[in-house]
Motif scaffolding. Structure first.
Motif, short mmCIF file in Angstrom:
data_model
loop_
_atom_site.label_atom_id
_atom_site.label_comp_id
_atom_site.label_asym_id
_atom_site.label_seq_id
_atom_site.Cartn_x
_atom_site.Cartn_y
_atom_site.Cartn_z
N ILE A 11 0.86 -1.18 0.00
CA ILE A 11 0.00 0.00 0.00
C ILE A 11 0.89 1.22 0.00
N THR A 12 0.86 2.00 -1.07
CA THR A 12 1.63 3.25 -1.08
C THR A 12 0.79 4.33 -0.40
N PHE A 20 -3.91 3.98 5.41
CA PHE A 20 -3.79 3.38 6.75
C PHE A 20 -4.99 2.48 7.04
N SER A 21 -6.19 2.96 6.76
CA SER A 21 -7.38 2.15 7.01
C SER A 21 -7.36 0.87 6.18
N THR A 22 -6.83 0.96 4.97
CA THR A 22 -6.74 -0.22 4.13
C THR A 22 -5.74 -1.23 4.71
N THR A 218 -16.05 7.66 5.20
CA THR A 218 -14.93 7.38 6.09
C THR A 218 -13.86 6.60 5.34
N PRO A 219 -12.61 6.71 5.77
CA PRO A 219 -11.56 5.92 5.13
C PRO A 219 -11.84 4.43 5.14
N ASP A 220 -12.45 3.93 6.21
CA ASP A 220 -12.74 2.50 6.29
C ASP A 220 -13.76 2.07 5.24
N ILE A 222 -13.86 3.14 2.24
CA ILE A 222 -13.07 2.91 1.03
C ILE A 222 -12.26 1.63 1.18
N ALA A 223 -11.66 1.42 2.36
CA ALA A 223 -10.84 0.24 2.60
C ALA A 223 -11.61 -1.05 2.35
N LYS A 224 -12.87 -1.09 2.76
CA LYS A 224 -13.68 -2.29 2.55
C LYS A 224 -13.84 -2.60 1.06
N VAL A 225 -13.96 -1.58 0.25
CA VAL A 225 -14.09 -1.78 -1.19
C VAL A 225 -12.76 -2.22 -1.80
N VAL A 226 -11.66 -1.67 -1.28
CA VAL A 226 -10.35 -2.10 -1.75
C VAL A 226 -10.14 -3.57 -1.44
N VAL A 227 -10.58 -4.02 -0.27
CA VAL A 227 -10.48 -5.44 0.07
C VAL A 227 -11.25 -6.28 -0.95
N PHE A 228 -12.44 -5.84 -1.31
CA PHE A 228 -13.23 -6.55 -2.32
C PHE A 228 -12.46 -6.68 -3.63
#
Length: 251
Positions: A11-12, A20-22, A218-220, A222-228
């Motif tokens: 993660i850059t 960070f949330s990701t 929230t950043p989280d 976005i992080a949930k979608v990145v996980v997907f």
């Protein structure tokens, strides 16, 4: 079992905000190891302390500096040998109305948001596993016109084009490339756009009112979608731009 069990991820721009949330989400989903980068060593140190995991390595560097990228991938290759996931998240921007755009502003914005992403991906190819997932952090401004933000908007449109082209370049290796495009998200980067606390609050209120859900994300979220997009849940998804924007760019 986690959705990312056994995966090695990069993660850059991982010290704050969405990055960070990701990192938190990747670890929670079982990633074997997460490498995070950032330009500020102090912020990286704080992030590692908060993540509190032996499965994280922070590497200081600027993604637009090719020597820094070479050093990063040398470390990843030595420690883990390969990568399964890249979240090219590093980037940023500032307002500059047409008529006051300087060459330095243009170069800095494109270096950070376009050059940095290009070479982050290109230099990773030798250690990127076939079937890997690449996620680029875009923005709703790839499809919207924002006053005094034209250069930043252009950089995010470039990332959308990268994804379309790279899935063709990498199709023989079955590497997926997708763009996650956030709307207004409550991050330090958003706060930095204002000249002072009053302007920042007014700006945040305006952005929130433009979202159908009538709030900042929230950043989280976005992080949930990145996980997907990083996981096998999206195994037949490639080349898309997935908007996570509370409806802002959809009406």
């Amino acid at each position: 079992m986690g959705k990312l069990d056994g995966k090695i991820a990069l993660i850059t721009g991982g010290s704050t905000g969405i990055g960070f949330s990701t990192a938190e989400r990747f670890l929670a989903e079982g990633a074997e190891h997460v490498f995070i980068t950032g330009r500020r060593q102090q912020a990286l140190d704080e992030a590692v302390k908060k993540l509190n995991s032996k499965h994280v390595t922070a590497v200081q560097g600027d993604t637009s500096n090719l020597d820094d990228l070479d050093r990063l991938y040398s470390i990843i290759k030595k420690e883990k040998g390969h990568l399964d996931i890249i979240f090219a998240n590093a980037g940023g921007g500032a307002f500059a109305p047409l008529g006051s755009i300087t060459e330095k502003y243009f170069d800095d914005t494109f270096n950070s948001n376009v050059k940095g992403v290009l070479f982050t991906v290109q230099k990773a190819l030798p250690i990127l596993k076939d079937g890997a997932s690449i996620i680029l952090n875009g923005s709703i401004v790839s499809v919207k016109g924002i006053p005094a933000f034209s250069v930043y908007c252009a950089t995010k449109a470039a990332l959308r084009s990268f994804a379309r082209c790279w899935i063709v370049d990498l199709k023989e290796r079955k590497i997926r490339v997708n763009v996650v495009s956030p709307g207004p998200i409550d991050t330090p980067g958003l706060a930095a756009l204002g000249k002072d606390a009053e302007e920042t609050k007014a700006m945040a209120d305006t952005f929130a009112s433009q979202a159908v859900l009538n709030r900042l994300g929230t950043p989280d979220e976005i992080a949930k979608v990145v996980v997907f997009l990083a996981s096998d849940d999206s195994s037949y998804v490639t080349g898309i731009e997935l908007f996570v924007d509370g409806g802002t760019a959809q009406i």
